[in-house]
Design a protein around this motif. Structure first.
Motif, PDB file in Angstrom:
ATOM      1  N   PRO A 142      -4.250  -5.525   0.755  1.00 39.34           N
ATOM      2  CA  PRO A 142      -3.617  -4.624   1.731  1.00 39.34           C
ATOM      3  C   PRO A 142      -4.012  -3.163   1.564  1.00 39.34           C
ATOM      4  CG  PRO A 142      -2.068  -5.146  -0.003  1.00 39.34           C
ATOM      5  CD  PRO A 142      -3.296  -5.990  -0.274  1.00 39.34           C
ATOM      6  N   LEU A 143      -4.817  -2.852   0.529  1.00 40.87           N
ATOM      7  CA  LEU A 143      -5.204  -1.460   0.244  1.00 40.87           C
ATOM      8  C   LEU A 143      -6.580  -1.172   0.822  1.00 40.87           C
ATOM      9  CD1 LEU A 143      -4.646   1.237  -1.301  1.00 40.87           C
ATOM     10  CD2 LEU A 143      -5.871   0.201  -3.231  1.00 40.87           C
ATOM     11  N   SER A 144      -6.687  -0.071   1.600  1.00 44.18           N
ATOM     12  CA  SER A 144      -7.964   0.377   2.152  1.00 44.18           C
ATOM     13  C   SER A 144      -8.245   1.800   1.706  1.00 44.18           C
ATOM     14  CB  SER A 144      -7.938   0.321   3.686  1.00 44.18           C
ATOM     15  OG  SER A 144      -7.749  -1.002   4.141  1.00 44.18           O
ATOM     16  N   VAL A 145      -9.490   2.032   1.269  1.00 43.24           N
ATOM     17  CA  VAL A 145      -9.912   3.352   0.788  1.00 43.24           C
ATOM     18  C   VAL A 145     -11.106   3.798   1.611  1.00 43.24           C
ATOM     19  CG1 VAL A 145     -10.695   4.693  -1.195  1.00 43.24           C
ATOM     20  CG2 VAL A 145      -9.154   2.746  -1.552  1.00 43.24           C
ATOM     21  N   GLU A 151      -9.208   9.053   3.054  1.00 43.98           N
ATOM     22  CA  GLU A 151      -7.892   8.555   3.427  1.00 43.98           C
ATOM     23  C   GLU A 151      -7.646   7.208   2.763  1.00 43.98           C
ATOM     24  OE1 GLU A 151      -7.270  10.520   7.840  1.00 43.98           O
ATOM     25  OE2 GLU A 151      -8.300   8.585   7.683  1.00 43.98           O
ATOM     26  N   VAL A 152      -6.376   6.918   2.525  1.00 44.15           N
ATOM     27  CA  VAL A 152      -5.980   5.663   1.902  1.00 44.15           C
ATOM     28  C   VAL A 152      -4.833   5.073   2.709  1.00 44.15           C
ATOM     29  CG1 VAL A 152      -5.003   4.604  -0.185  1.00 44.15           C
ATOM     30  CG2 VAL A 152      -6.678   6.445  -0.397  1.00 44.15           C
ATOM     31  N   TRP A 153      -4.887   3.758   2.936  1.00 39.85           N
ATOM     32  CA  TRP A 153      -3.793   3.064   3.630  1.00 39.85           C
ATOM     33  C   TRP A 153      -3.342   1.886   2.777  1.00 39.85           C
ATOM     34  CZ3 TRP A 153      -8.441   4.177   6.020  1.00 39.85           C
ATOM     35  CH2 TRP A 153      -8.413   5.154   7.029  1.00 39.85           C
ATOM     36  N   LEU A 154      -2.057   1.626   2.775  1.00 35.51           N
ATOM     37  CA  LEU A 154      -1.484   0.457   2.123  1.00 35.51           C
ATOM     38  C   LEU A 154      -0.659  -0.283   3.166  1.00 35.51           C
ATOM     39  CD1 LEU A 154      -1.009  -1.181  -0.457  1.00 35.51           C
ATOM     40  CD2 LEU A 154       0.944   0.309  -0.946  1.00 35.51           C
ATOM     41  N   SER A 155      -1.087  -1.507   3.480  1.00 32.75           N
ATOM     42  CA  SER A 155      -0.452  -2.290   4.550  1.00 32.75           C
ATOM     43  C   SER A 155      -0.369  -1.477   5.840  1.00 32.75           C
ATOM     44  CB  SER A 155       0.937  -2.755   4.113  1.00 32.75           C
ATOM     45  OG  SER A 155       0.845  -3.581   2.969  1.00 32.75           O
ATOM     46  N   ARG A 209      -0.618   4.565  -9.507  1.00 30.91           N
ATOM     47  CA  ARG A 209       0.124   3.304  -9.513  1.00 30.91           C
ATOM     48  C   ARG A 209       1.494   3.474  -8.864  1.00 30.91           C
ATOM     49  NH1 ARG A 209      -1.669   1.305 -15.575  1.00 30.91           N
ATOM     50  NH2 ARG A 209      -3.250  -0.223 -14.896  1.00 30.91           N
ATOM     51  N   ARG A 210       2.138   4.584  -9.158  1.00 31.08           N
ATOM     52  CA  ARG A 210       3.456   4.814  -8.569  1.00 31.08           C
ATOM     53  C   ARG A 210       3.353   4.897  -7.049  1.00 31.08           C
ATOM     54  NH1 ARG A 210       6.180   9.008  -6.711  1.00 31.08           N
ATOM     55  NH2 ARG A 210       4.664  10.557  -7.425  1.00 31.08           N
ATOM     56  N   LYS A 211       2.361   5.634  -6.550  1.00 28.68           N
ATOM     57  CA  LYS A 211       2.227   5.803  -5.106  1.00 28.68           C
ATOM     58  C   LYS A 211       1.773   4.525  -4.413  1.00 28.68           C
ATOM     59  CE  LYS A 211       1.479  10.811  -5.044  1.00 28.68           C
ATOM     60  NZ  LYS A 211       0.614  11.919  -4.574  1.00 28.68           N
ATOM     61  N   LEU A 212       1.052   3.678  -5.136  1.00 30.37           N
ATOM     62  CA  LEU A 212       0.564   2.428  -4.554  1.00 30.37           C
ATOM     63  C   LEU A 212       1.527   1.273  -4.800  1.00 30.37           C
ATOM     64  CD1 LEU A 212      -3.219   2.615  -5.560  1.00 30.37           C
ATOM     65  CD2 LEU A 212      -2.208   3.169  -3.336  1.00 30.37           C
ATOM     66  N   GLY A 213       2.625   1.531  -5.511  1.00 28.48           N
ATOM     67  CA  GLY A 213       3.557   0.456  -5.833  1.00 28.48           C
ATOM     68  C   GLY A 213       2.917  -0.597  -6.714  1.00 28.48           C
ATOM     69  N   ASP A 214       2.035  -0.166  -7.612  1.00 27.07           N
ATOM     70  CA  ASP A 214       1.256  -1.078  -8.448  1.00 27.07           C
ATOM     71  C   ASP A 214       1.886  -1.159  -9.830  1.00 27.07           C
ATOM     72  OD1 ASP A 214      -0.843  -2.850  -8.675  1.00 27.07           O
ATOM     73  OD2 ASP A 214      -2.305  -1.339  -9.256  1.00 27.07           O
ATOM     74  N   ASP A 215       2.357  -2.325 -10.226  1.00 26.35           N
ATOM     75  CA  ASP A 215       3.011  -2.533 -11.513  1.00 26.35           C
ATOM     76  C   ASP A 215       1.945  -2.733 -12.587  1.00 26.35           C
ATOM     77  OD1 ASP A 215       4.462  -3.324 -13.697  1.00 26.35           O
ATOM     78  OD2 ASP A 215       5.635  -4.843 -12.641  1.00 26.35           O
ATOM     79  N   ALA A 216       1.946  -1.873 -13.604  1.00 28.49           N
ATOM     80  CA  ALA A 216       0.928  -1.960 -14.648  1.00 28.49           C
ATOM     81  C   ALA A 216       0.961  -3.296 -15.379  1.00 28.49           C
ATOM     82  CB  ALA A 216       1.111  -0.815 -15.641  1.00 28.49           C
ATOM     83  N   SER A 217       2.136  -3.939 -15.449  1.00 23.46           N
ATOM     84  CA  SER A 217       2.241  -5.219 -16.158  1.00 23.46           C
ATOM     85  C   SER A 217       1.733  -6.387 -15.317  1.00 23.46           C
ATOM     86  CB  SER A 217       3.699  -5.472 -16.571  1.00 23.46           C
ATOM     87  OG  SER A 217       4.527  -5.595 -15.425  1.00 23.46           O
ATOM     88  N   SER A 218       1.651  -6.190 -14.010  1.00 21.87           N
ATOM     89  CA  SER A 218       1.132  -7.222 -13.113  1.00 21.87           C
ATOM     90  C   SER A 218       0.424  -6.551 -11.935  1.00 21.87           C
ATOM     91  CB  SER A 218       2.282  -8.121 -12.616  1.00 21.87           C
ATOM     92  OG  SER A 218       1.785  -9.155 -11.790  1.00 21.87           O
ATOM     93  N   PRO A 219      -0.709  -5.899 -12.219  1.00 22.10           N
ATOM     94  CA  PRO A 219      -1.342  -5.028 -11.211  1.00 22.10           C
ATOM     95  C   PRO A 219      -2.026  -5.798 -10.096  1.00 22.10           C
ATOM     96  CG  PRO A 219      -2.696  -5.144 -13.175  1.00 22.10           C
ATOM     97  CD  PRO A 219      -1.429  -5.881 -13.495  1.00 22.10           C
ATOM     98  N   PHE A 221      -4.045  -3.712  -7.972  1.00 24.27           N
ATOM     99  CA  PHE A 221      -5.182  -2.857  -7.627  1.00 24.27           C
ATOM    100  C   PHE A 221      -5.898  -2.270  -8.849  1.00 24.27           C
ATOM    101  CE2 PHE A 221      -1.895  -2.160  -4.224  1.00 24.27           C
ATOM    102  CZ  PHE A 221      -2.430  -3.087  -3.342  1.00 24.27           C
ATOM    103  N   ILE A 222      -5.189  -1.588  -9.718  1.00 28.80           N
ATOM    104  CA  ILE A 222      -5.814  -0.923 -10.868  1.00 28.80           C
ATOM    105  C   ILE A 222      -5.375  -1.634 -12.139  1.00 28.80           C
ATOM    106  CG2 ILE A 222      -6.107   1.233 -12.132  1.00 28.80           C
ATOM    107  CD1 ILE A 222      -5.355   2.726  -9.575  1.00 28.80           C
TER     108      ILE A 222
END
Length: 236
Positions: A142-145, A151-155, A209-219, A221-222
């Protein structure tokens, strides 16, 4: 003679020590910046609204409205590069400053030449250069760069990143599944001559990660690559 200074760009120095502010302004002017000085937080915010600076040099320990609060306020209306300056060699101070949107930091005492060199490296990064095509856009679920439009879009919703956050994400996205060390990301984003604490990268990745809603324990994207650094893409 100073070199590598961009011409005609605006710098705002927010520093309560009059001598230090004047010294930094002098070096910046010699590097062809147009410079304005403010000696406290509210004045700095007001100057930023009027000047629309390309770069801000911001002291952390301002009286009254401190540098963290100034930085947080600037980020509500400005995408200027922000370099936080601290007199305290304390990692917590540095991380707090960066967590509210600063791009880099310097600890006093520092060489004004180093400041000018870092700003020059920041300002050589590419800006929006034209219209993007679908082939320019990099997608990760769902992430586009969009590296051209920056610009970046998420969903399909826009994600608002600072310039440095975008540059870190774009560096990872350009080579998905390649593990980047912190030093490689420093060289890609801040330049090969950057000197400082490489854990600066960790702060910006955490902010991403915070802005992308990406959990470091279960990523999604990054991903952290233990003992190396970071890579973009799903787990293996």
């Amino acid at each position: 003679m100073l070199s590598d200074g961009p011409r005609g760009l605006r710098a705002l120095v927010i520093e309560d020590e009059v001598h230090m502010a004047g010294l930094m302004a002098s070096y910046l002017e010699r590097a062809d910046f147009e410079v304005e000085i403010a000696h406290n937080g509210p004045a700095g915010v007001g100057a930023a609204r009027t000047l629309d600076p390309d770069v801000v040099i911001l002291d952390l320990g301002l009286p009254g409205m401190d540098g963290v609060e100034v930085c947080r306020t600037l980020r509500t209306f400005s995408d200027a590069y922000i370099v936080m300056v601290t007199a305290r060699d304390d990692e917590v101070d540095k991380l707090i400053g960066l967590s509210v949107g600063a791009d880099d930091y310097l600890t006093k005492p520092f060489s004004p030449r180093e400041l000018v060199a870092r700003l020059g490296a920041m300002l050589r990064r590419p800006r929006r250069v034209g219209s993007s095509t679908s082939s320019d856009v990099m997608s990760f679920g769902p992430l586009s760069v969009d590296p051209v439009g920056r610009e970046v879009w998420l969903s399909s919703e826009p994600v608002h990143l600072t310039r440095t956050e975008f540059d870190v994400l774009a560096a990872l996205a350009h080579a998905p599944n390649v593990a980047f060390s912190r030093r490689q990301l420093i060289e890609a984003v801040w330049g090969g001559d950057w000197v400082g604490d490489e854990h600066l990268v960790d702060v910006h990745v955490g902010h991403l990660r915070r802005k992308l809603g990406d959990d470091a324990s279960s990523p999604r994207f990054i991903r952290t690559v233990r003992g190396i650094g970071y890579r973009m893409g799903p787990g293996q």
